[in-house]
Design a protein around this motif. Structure first.
Motif, PDB file in Angstrom:
ATOM      1  N   LEU A  66       0.748  -0.979   0.119  1.00 36.08           N
ATOM      2  CA  LEU A  66       0.037   0.014  -0.158  1.00 36.08           C
ATOM      3  C   LEU A  66       0.902   1.089  -0.226  1.00 36.08           C
ATOM      4  CD1 LEU A  66      -3.084   0.899   0.149  1.00 36.08           C
ATOM      5  CD2 LEU A  66      -2.665   0.811   2.677  1.00 36.08           C
ATOM      6  N   ARG A  67       0.399   2.140  -0.933  1.00 34.10           N
ATOM      7  CA  ARG A  67       1.430   3.420  -0.840  1.00 34.10           C
ATOM      8  C   ARG A  67       1.050   4.347   0.087  1.00 34.10           C
ATOM      9  NH1 ARG A  67       5.396   5.026  -3.960  1.00 34.10           N
ATOM     10  NH2 ARG A  67       5.226   3.299  -5.444  1.00 34.10           N
ATOM     11  N   PHE A  68       2.073   4.775   1.017  1.00 39.61           N
ATOM     12  CA  PHE A  68       1.919   5.842   1.842  1.00 39.61           C
ATOM     13  C   PHE A  68       2.465   6.780   1.599  1.00 39.61           C
ATOM     14  CE2 PHE A  68       1.202   2.101   4.361  1.00 39.61           C
ATOM     15  CZ  PHE A  68       0.236   2.497   5.455  1.00 39.61           C
ATOM     16  N   PRO A  69       2.199   8.222   1.940  1.00 41.94           N
ATOM     17  CA  PRO A  69       3.168   9.396   1.401  1.00 41.94           C
ATOM     18  C   PRO A  69       4.408   9.350   1.412  1.00 41.94           C
ATOM     19  CG  PRO A  69       1.217  10.010   2.866  1.00 41.94           C
ATOM     20  CD  PRO A  69       1.209   8.552   2.965  1.00 41.94           C
ATOM     21  N   HIS A  70       5.086   8.508   2.492  1.00 44.43           N
ATOM     22  CA  HIS A  70       6.436   8.276   2.724  1.00 44.43           C
ATOM     23  C   HIS A  70       7.058   7.357   1.917  1.00 44.43           C
ATOM     24  CE1 HIS A  70       5.217   5.189   5.312  1.00 44.43           C
ATOM     25  NE2 HIS A  70       4.786   6.252   6.165  1.00 44.43           N
ATOM     26  N   GLY A  71       6.100   6.557   0.918  1.00 46.15           N
ATOM     27  CA  GLY A  71       6.681   5.409   0.042  1.00 46.15           C
ATOM     28  C   GLY A  71       5.563   4.247   0.249  1.00 46.15           C
ATOM     29  N   GLU A  72       6.106   3.280  -0.477  1.00 46.59           N
ATOM     30  CA  GLU A  72       5.248   2.032  -0.357  1.00 46.59           C
ATOM     31  C   GLU A  72       5.587   1.070   0.740  1.00 46.59           C
ATOM     32  OE1 GLU A  72       3.827  -0.201  -4.142  1.00 46.59           O
ATOM     33  OE2 GLU A  72       5.340  -1.380  -3.423  1.00 46.59           O
ATOM     34  N   ARG A  73       4.653   0.587   1.476  1.00 43.78           N
ATOM     35  CA  ARG A  73       4.846  -0.470   2.648  1.00 43.78           C
ATOM     36  C   ARG A  73       4.060  -1.808   2.463  1.00 43.78           C
ATOM     37  NH1 ARG A  73       6.890   2.277   7.469  1.00 43.78           N
ATOM     38  NH2 ARG A  73       8.284   3.744   6.552  1.00 43.78           N
ATOM     39  N   ARG A  74       4.726  -2.835   2.813  1.00 40.82           N
ATOM     40  CA  ARG A  74       3.867  -4.105   3.127  1.00 40.82           C
ATOM     41  C   ARG A  74       3.059  -4.097   4.209  1.00 40.82           C
ATOM     42  NH1 ARG A  74       3.069  -7.318  -1.277  1.00 40.82           N
ATOM     43  NH2 ARG A  74       1.818  -9.180  -0.323  1.00 40.82           N
ATOM     44  N   VAL A  75       1.854  -4.192   4.144  1.00 37.80           N
ATOM     45  CA  VAL A  75       0.693  -4.088   5.341  1.00 37.80           C
ATOM     46  C   VAL A  75       0.049  -5.336   5.623  1.00 37.80           C
ATOM     47  CG1 VAL A  75       0.658  -1.486   5.279  1.00 37.80           C
ATOM     48  CG2 VAL A  75      -0.832  -2.760   3.811  1.00 37.80           C
ATOM     49  N   THR A  76      -0.400  -5.589   6.748  1.00 36.99           N
ATOM     50  CA  THR A  76      -0.950  -6.955   6.811  1.00 36.99           C
ATOM     51  C   THR A  76      -2.362  -6.856   7.522  1.00 36.99           C
ATOM     52  OG1 THR A  76       0.998  -7.777   7.792  1.00 36.99           O
ATOM     53  CG2 THR A  76      -0.873  -8.982   8.645  1.00 36.99           C
ATOM     54  N   TRP A  77      -3.428  -7.428   7.103  1.00 40.45           N
ATOM     55  CA  TRP A  77      -4.911  -7.221   7.619  1.00 40.45           C
ATOM     56  C   TRP A  77      -5.019  -7.385   8.847  1.00 40.45           C
ATOM     57  CZ3 TRP A  77      -8.882  -9.788   9.918  1.00 40.45           C
ATOM     58  CH2 TRP A  77     -10.034  -9.191   9.769  1.00 40.45           C
ATOM     59  N   MET A  78      -5.554  -6.274   9.566  1.00 42.53           N
ATOM     60  CA  MET A  78      -5.874  -6.496  11.044  1.00 42.53           C
ATOM     61  C   MET A  78      -7.377  -6.244  11.166  1.00 42.53           C
ATOM     62  SD  MET A  78      -3.276  -7.183  12.628  1.00 42.53           S
ATOM     63  CE  MET A  78      -3.433  -6.903  14.335  1.00 42.53           C
ATOM     64  N   PRO A  79      -8.190  -6.712  12.029  1.00 39.78           N
ATOM     65  CA  PRO A  79      -9.521  -6.496  12.323  1.00 39.78           C
ATOM     66  C   PRO A  79      -9.915  -5.028  12.912  1.00 39.78           C
ATOM     67  CG  PRO A  79      -8.674  -7.722  13.870  1.00 39.78           C
ATOM     68  CD  PRO A  79      -7.551  -7.517  13.172  1.00 39.78           C
ATOM     69  N   PHE A  80      -9.874  -3.936  12.033  1.00 42.08           N
ATOM     70  CA  PHE A  80     -10.166  -2.846  12.410  1.00 42.08           C
ATOM     71  C   PHE A  80     -11.618  -2.130  12.352  1.00 42.08           C
ATOM     72  CE2 PHE A  80      -5.316  -1.271  11.808  1.00 42.08           C
ATOM     73  CZ  PHE A  80      -5.026  -2.075  13.153  1.00 42.08           C
ATOM     74  N   GLY A  81     -11.897  -1.227  12.694  1.00 44.00           N
ATOM     75  CA  GLY A  81     -13.352  -0.588  13.007  1.00 44.00           C
ATOM     76  C   GLY A  81     -13.787  -0.040  11.541  1.00 44.00           C
ATOM     77  N   GLU A  82     -13.036   0.313  10.968  1.00 42.38           N
ATOM     78  CA  GLU A  82     -13.491   0.940   9.488  1.00 42.38           C
ATOM     79  C   GLU A  82     -14.273  -0.159   8.729  1.00 42.38           C
ATOM     80  OE1 GLU A  82      -9.583   3.088  10.494  1.00 42.38           O
ATOM     81  OE2 GLU A  82     -10.206   1.255  10.465  1.00 42.38           O
ATOM     82  N   THR A  83     -13.756  -1.429   8.834  1.00 42.46           N
ATOM     83  CA  THR A  83     -14.551  -2.374   8.145  1.00 42.46           C
ATOM     84  C   THR A  83     -16.069  -2.520   8.535  1.00 42.46           C
ATOM     85  OG1 THR A  83     -12.580  -3.945   8.518  1.00 42.46           O
ATOM     86  CG2 THR A  83     -14.626  -5.010   8.104  1.00 42.46           C
ATOM     87  N   LEU A  84     -16.448  -1.999   9.740  1.00 44.76           N
ATOM     88  CA  LEU A  84     -17.900  -1.898  10.072  1.00 44.76           C
ATOM     89  C   LEU A  84     -18.296  -0.543   9.770  1.00 44.76           C
ATOM     90  CD1 LEU A  84     -17.471  -3.540  13.404  1.00 44.76           C
ATOM     91  CD2 LEU A  84     -18.054  -4.496  11.470  1.00 44.76           C
ATOM     92  N   MET A  85     -17.496   0.338   9.574  1.00 47.24           N
ATOM     93  CA  MET A  85     -18.178   1.832   9.815  1.00 47.24           C
ATOM     94  C   MET A  85     -18.474   2.239   8.008  1.00 47.24           C
ATOM     95  SD  MET A  85     -15.457   3.718  12.089  1.00 47.24           S
ATOM     96  CE  MET A  85     -15.844   3.948  13.899  1.00 47.24           C
ATOM     97  N   VAL A  86     -17.529   1.827   7.302  1.00 52.00           N
ATOM     98  CA  VAL A  86     -17.364   2.423   5.770  1.00 52.00           C
ATOM     99  C   VAL A  86     -18.505   1.808   4.980  1.00 52.00           C
ATOM    100  CG1 VAL A  86     -16.354   2.629   3.889  1.00 52.00           C
ATOM    101  CG2 VAL A  86     -14.870   3.098   6.177  1.00 52.00           C
TER     102      VAL A  86
END
Length: 353
Positions: free
Chosen positions: A202-222
């Motif tokens: 996933l591309r962040f402003p400071h560059g591309e990073r490898r990210v891992t899925w986590m159960p965060f609240g936006e999944t329910l909100m968005v």
């Protein structure tokens, strides 16, 4: 009229919130289970009113609701203490918001209280905090930047954090989440998934990073405010933690039960929370990516001091609930009556990109 009650006001996050409310001149009462701590905080704030109540004693919670319009709940872990407080608020017709970061708790509240809140003309706002209000507003902003059109294929939200230390409440909440399977939103429906089940770049402003899925609240909100097929949430994890996360998730429920007494004792010996210097060292970058066919839109933010951001978010939410009108039922930060760009500006993040 009590107007706003902050429950758990003597805790680390609660104290930051009431200090912010005092600075803005909002009318509030402080509440918690320790009368001596409440008295000391009240004096420091200029002798604001106090209420003694205990989340483990539901009969005491009605005292929080008498003449109250908005209840701000900072008493965690919310999986352990949150639901009785939500129930008391909804049954008494009081708007409710909290600072949870526990996705399982949020799903429980959505399932059990959305209809009741609608019938009782009440708004419930979970996670009015750095996690996950910032990500929810960024997701709404990315969707807005994608422009009008049909269904959005996917929205991804990614976190990258560094530095600092956690408060007692945060540490206990993280412990309670270990081993809990979470919820993803895929193809228009929620699915149970273990932490770490997938990853991506996933591309962040400071560059591309490898990210891992986590159960965060936006999944329910968005999905409650955007027409979207899939919502996935990610965190940039250090390598060793990323490799051991699936094993920890499988072993988690049994280990959590066995270790809870020890963890409670260890956490109790810690300082209440990070110092101002430690808070400033906690740097964060969040990004939301919205896809529709070949179209891509992103929104990201950079900042520091997630605890200070949480205090501003919770105070903003309480003020908006007090002013009204806000949609009823279980709602997300993006349902509040201000644009996502304006919300991000008001909570004082350093940059929105």
């Amino acid at each position: 009229m009590t107007e706003i009650v902050v429950f758990g006001a003597t805790g680390f996050t609660g104290t930051l919130i009431v200090e912010r409310m005092r600075a803005l001149g909002l009318p509030f009462t402080i509440a918690g289970r320790d009368a001596a701590k409440l008295h000391a905080l009240s004096e420091r704030l200029g002798n604001v009113p106090t209420i003694t109540a205990n989340a483990e004693e539901p009969r005491t919670l009605n005292a929080l609701m008498e003449g109250t319009r908005v209840l701000v709940n900072c008493v965690g872990p919310f999986l352990r203490y949150g639901e009785p407080v939500v129930n008391a608020a909804v049954e008494n017709g009081v708007h409710y918001l909290d600072t949870t970061g526990e996705q399982t708790y949020m799903k429980r509240i959505l399932n059990r209280y959305d209809g009741v809140a609608l019938r009782n003309d009440v708004t419930i706002l979970n996670a009015m905090a750095f996690e996950y209000a910032v990500g929810d507003w960024l997701a709404a902003l990315a969707a807005e930047r994608l422009g009008p059109g049909g269904m959005i294929d996917s929205i991804s939200v990614g976190y990258s954090l560094s530095g600092g230390a956690a408060s007692k409440g945060t540490a206990l909440s993280i412990f309670e989440m270990v081993g809990e399977q979470g919820w993803s939103y895929e193809g228009g429906r929620w699915r149970r998934r273990p932490s770490g089940w997938t990853s991506r770049a996933l591309r962040f402003p400071h560059g591309e990073r490898r990210v891992t899925w986590m159960p965060f609240g936006e999944t329910l909100m968005v999905p409650r405010h955007e027409r979207v097929q899939t919502v996935l949430t990610y965190y940039h994890l250090p390598g060793p933690l990323k490799r051991t996360l699936p094993l920890a998730t499988r072993a988690g429920p049994l280990v959590r039960g066995a270790l809870r007494p020890l963890v409670n004792r260890v956490v109790a010996r810690r300082s209440a929370g990070p110092t101002p210097d430690e808070r400033e060292q906690m740097r964060f970058t969040l990004v939301a990516e919205a896809l529709r066919g070949a179209e891509v839109a992103t929104a990201s933010t950079i900042g520091s001091d997630p605890y200070g951001v949480t205090a501003r978010i919770a105070t903003l939410g309480a003020a908006l609930l007090l002013a009204g009108p806000v949609q009823r039922g279980v709602r997300a930060p993006a349902h509040l009556p201000l644009s996502p760009a304006n919300a991000l500006k008001q909570i004082g993040v350093e940059r929105v990109i």
